[in-house]
Design an enzyme around this catalytic site. Structure first.
Site, PDB file in Angstrom:
ATOM      1  N   GLY A   8       0.825  -1.212   0.000  1.00 22.57           N
ATOM      2  CA  GLY A   8       0.000   0.000   0.000  1.00 22.57           C
ATOM      3  C   GLY A   8       0.854   1.254   0.000  1.00 22.57           C
ATOM      4  O   GLY A   8       0.478   2.285   0.564  1.00 22.57           O
ATOM      5  N   GLN A  12      -2.221   6.934   1.577  1.00 28.95           N
ATOM      6  CA  GLN A  12      -2.020   8.143   2.390  1.00 28.95           C
ATOM      7  C   GLN A  12      -0.851   7.980   3.358  1.00 28.95           C
ATOM      8  O   GLN A  12       0.012   8.856   3.449  1.00 28.95           O
ATOM      9  CB  GLN A  12      -3.296   8.456   3.191  1.00 28.95           C
ATOM     10  CG  GLN A  12      -3.222   9.785   3.930  1.00 28.95           C
ATOM     11  CD  GLN A  12      -4.255   9.945   5.029  1.00 28.95           C
ATOM     12  OE1 GLN A  12      -4.890   8.968   5.463  1.00 28.95           O
ATOM     13  NE2 GLN A  12      -4.436  11.165   5.484  1.00 28.95           N
ATOM     14  N   TYR A 140     -15.280  -2.277   8.327  1.00 27.67           N
ATOM     15  CA  TYR A 140     -13.883  -1.868   8.521  1.00 27.67           C
ATOM     16  C   TYR A 140     -13.434  -2.169   9.955  1.00 27.67           C
ATOM     17  O   TYR A 140     -12.383  -2.759  10.172  1.00 27.67           O
ATOM     18  CB  TYR A 140     -13.756  -0.375   8.236  1.00 27.67           C
ATOM     19  CG  TYR A 140     -12.394   0.222   8.451  1.00 27.67           C
ATOM     20  CD1 TYR A 140     -12.180   1.168   9.449  1.00 27.67           C
ATOM     21  CD2 TYR A 140     -11.326  -0.110   7.640  1.00 27.67           C
ATOM     22  CE1 TYR A 140     -10.935   1.746   9.640  1.00 27.67           C
ATOM     23  CE2 TYR A 140     -10.075   0.474   7.810  1.00 27.67           C
ATOM     24  CZ  TYR A 140      -9.899   1.399   8.817  1.00 27.67           C
ATOM     25  OH  TYR A 140      -8.666   1.983   8.996  1.00 27.67           O
ATOM     26  N   LYS A 144     -10.648  -4.697  11.421  1.00 26.47           N
ATOM     27  CA  LYS A 144      -9.537  -4.205  12.240  1.00 26.47           C
ATOM     28  C   LYS A 144      -9.402  -5.001  13.539  1.00 26.47           C
ATOM     29  O   LYS A 144      -8.306  -5.395  13.932  1.00 26.47           O
ATOM     30  CB  LYS A 144      -9.697  -2.711  12.523  1.00 26.47           C
ATOM     31  CG  LYS A 144      -9.389  -1.830  11.330  1.00 26.47           C
ATOM     32  CD  LYS A 144      -7.948  -2.054  10.846  1.00 26.47           C
ATOM     33  CE  LYS A 144      -7.679  -1.481   9.482  1.00 26.47           C
ATOM     34  NZ  LYS A 144      -6.302  -1.769   9.003  1.00 26.47           N
TER      35      LYS A 144
HETATM   36  C1  VAH Z   1     -11.003   6.005   8.158  1.00 27.11           C
HETATM   37  N1  VAH Z   1      -8.946   7.289   8.113  1.00 27.11           N
HETATM   38  O1  VAH Z   1     -11.577   7.085   8.249  1.00 27.11           O
HETATM   39  C2  VAH Z   1      -9.501   5.989   8.481  1.00 27.11           C
HETATM   40  C3  VAH Z   1      -9.245   5.756   9.957  1.00 27.11           C
HETATM   41  C4  VAH Z   1      -9.881   6.318  12.318  1.00 27.11           C
HETATM   42  C5  VAH Z   1     -10.199   6.495  10.864  1.00 27.11           C
HETATM   43  O2  VAH Z   1      -9.195   4.402  10.280  1.00 27.11           O
HETATM   44  O3  VAH Z   1     -11.547   4.969   7.819  1.00 27.11           O
END
Ligand code: VAH
Length: 315
Positions: A8, A12, A140, A144
């Site tokens: 990656g 960013q 997400y 995680k």
């Molecule tokens: C998001 N920038 O917004 C990431 C991050 C805490 C946020 O994991 O998904």
């Protein structure tokens, strides 16, 4: 001297991390990889095309360069993951499992980021502890917290030196974020310079942890250089530099652009994700176990962001 593979690398975090690693270590000891080919001509060092869901390809690159460290960043962020949950699970978990298997077979240390997204609505929202309830409600966040558990498993079961950080929203002027819930905080700086105004999809009074990218980069390097015997935790450490809402960023911007105007519009999906995350997390374990210390607060970050963007965006 470490030899480091970064996945990656055009993202960013990856963009700034690769540049910093090449400053610290030998430029030929940093292997930048990404599924995107655009880095091939921008990169001033070794760059390979890599789809992290192809475990054999990852193994072959790691073996070709005899790396001893993998920094695995390739993943879909929260908003994109909520729109494409099956792709997010496939990429975020499939890619991580490949990175863990390659680390195990080639005896590499592994860093991969977690996020404040690994917490959920039943987590204590203020001064969120290092060890607490983790029942995230976004895909997400599920990927995680699953990643944290998988990395701890590989450490305890196979002795792989896995380490991670629960990143807050990261703010940078180098590479724009893509598909995150906290992207508003980056967009606000860009549009403050370009238009003198911004319309936020995150409501006033929605507090989230944030950090300037230079602090995030230094934290990754400091954690990976830390003596393993000092670590009571591994996957993953809480870290944060500030807990802010859109109004606080706007106030900081107005110290430089007095007429800056902030408006709001509704984005129920990203607002619901933000509402499920903590307002502020406790970083004391990171400070105690490996000496984490953020260098940028909101005003110092705002000053640096606006001065860099002004020199780039104003033609
Ligand atoms: C998001 N920038 O917004 C990431 C991050 C805490 C946020 O994991 O998904």
């Amino acid at each position: 001297m470490h030899k480091i593979l970064v996945t990656g690398a055009s993202g960013q975090i990856g963009t700034e991390l690769v540049a910093r690693l090449r400053q610290i270590y030998n430029i030929d000891h940093v292997i930048a990889t990404d599924i995107k080919a655009d880095g091939l001509n921008e990169s001033s060092g070794i760059y390979e095309i890599l789809d992290v869901t192809d475990g054999q390809a990852m193994h072959d690159i790691a073996n070709k360069y005899q790396v001893d460290t993998i920094i695995h960043l390739a993943a879909l962020l929260s908003a994109t993951a909520e729109a494409k949950p099956l792709l997010a699970w496939h990429l975020n978990m499939g890619g991580l499992l490949n990175a863990l298997e390659v680390s195990k077979s080639l005896n590499c240390r592994l860093f991969t980021p977690s996020s404040i997204a690994a917490f959920g609505p039943t987590t204590p929202k203020n001064n969120t502890p290092q060890d607490t309830m983790q029942r995230p409600t976004s895909m997400y966040g599920v990927s995680k917290v699953s990643g944290e558990l998988l990395c701890d498993y590989y450490y305890h079961k196979f002795g792989v030196d896995t380490r991670g950080l629960r990143f807050p929203g990261l703010i940078s002027y180098t590479a724009p974020p893509g598909g995150g819930t906290t992207d508003y905080a980056v967009e606000m700086f860009y549009e403050a310079i370009a238009k003198g105004s911004y319309t936020s999809y995150i409501k006033q009074g929605t507090f989230m942890d944030m950090m300037y990218m230079p602090d995030a980069i230094e934290a990754i390097i400091k954690l990976m250089e830390a003596d393993a015997s000092s670590l009571k935790h591994r996957n993953a450490f809480n870290i944060s530099a500030m807990s802010i809402d859109p109004e606080m960023i706007a106030t900081a911007i107005r110290k430089h652009i007095p007429d800056f105007k902030l408006g709001y519009y509704s984005d129920p999906v990203r607002q619901a994700i933000a509402d499920s995350w903590p307002d502020s997390i406790d970083s004391s374990a990171s400070k105690e176990e490996w000496g984490f210390q953020a260098a940028y607060d909101l005003d110092k970050m705002t000053d640096d962001m606006l001065s860099h963007l002004a020199s780039r965006l104003v033609v």
